[in-house]
Each structure stands twice: as C-alpha cells, then as structure tokens.
Design an enzyme around this catalytic site. Sequence first.
Site, PDB file in Angstrom:
ATOM      1  N   LYS A 152       0.979  -1.374  -0.087  1.00 30.13           N
ATOM      2  CA  LYS A 152       0.061   0.227   0.177  1.00 30.13           C
ATOM      3  C   LYS A 152       0.955   1.290   0.308  1.00 30.13           C
ATOM      4  CE  LYS A 152      -4.183  -2.525   0.170  1.00 30.13           C
ATOM      5  NZ  LYS A 152      -4.422  -2.413  -1.171  1.00 30.13           N
ATOM      6  N   CYS A 153       0.261   2.539  -0.477  1.00 24.91           N
ATOM      7  CA  CYS A 153       1.069   3.689  -0.646  1.00 24.91           C
ATOM      8  C   CYS A 153       0.942   4.254   0.685  1.00 24.91           C
ATOM      9  CB  CYS A 153       0.453   4.860  -1.704  1.00 24.91           C
ATOM     10  SG  CYS A 153       1.348   4.613  -2.844  1.00 24.91           S
ATOM     11  N   PRO A 154       2.115   5.160   0.871  1.00 22.11           N
ATOM     12  CA  PRO A 154       3.237   5.282   0.592  1.00 22.11           C
ATOM     13  C   PRO A 154       4.703   4.361   0.274  1.00 22.11           C
ATOM     14  CG  PRO A 154       4.198   5.781   2.828  1.00 22.11           C
ATOM     15  CD  PRO A 154       2.362   5.090   2.769  1.00 22.11           C
TER      16      PRO A 154
END
Length: 91
Positions: free
Chosen positions: A27-29
């Site tokens: 998942k970002c970041p």
Amino acid sequence: MAGSQQQASAGAPQPPAALTIDALGRKCPIPIIMLAEQINSVPLNATVAVLADDPAAFTDVPAWCRLKSHHHVGTYELPQGGWAIHVRRNY
C-alpha cells in the site's frame, strides 16, 4: 497526459527499465518510499519501473515525479492487474 489525468497504456509495449521495483501488494506510500530509496542506484536518464497495484500509486508516483523533478515516462497496465509505472531519473 494532460493535467492531473493519468492514463494507463493497455497492451502497449513497455520500454526497457534499468531497474524494476516490485511493490505489488504494498500500500502507498511504500511504493514511493521504495522508489525514493532506489532511484539513485540507476544512471542519470535511466528508467525505473515501479510495479504497483494500489490505486493510490497510480496517481501518487507521477505526483512524486513532479515534486522531485523526475520524469514520469508512462504507466502501463500489467496482465495480472496493477501497473508498471516508469520513472526516468533526471538528477
């Protein structure tokens, strides 16, 4: 790719990359952190491909490129889902 609109090239051949960062399932970041940590390991003007399937990465990696003055070469759809987001190192 005009303005803030991003578009993935479906079926377009991906240009060669000097480095591929596999951030699929992250998942970002995290994809951006991985890119930031590794972009200086390729020569100037070389391309890094970030493989990501988090929808946030689709817009966040090009935004990071603008912020950091690197070049977003293009975003290419992966057959298994997600994208290969190509970034050229500018400095």
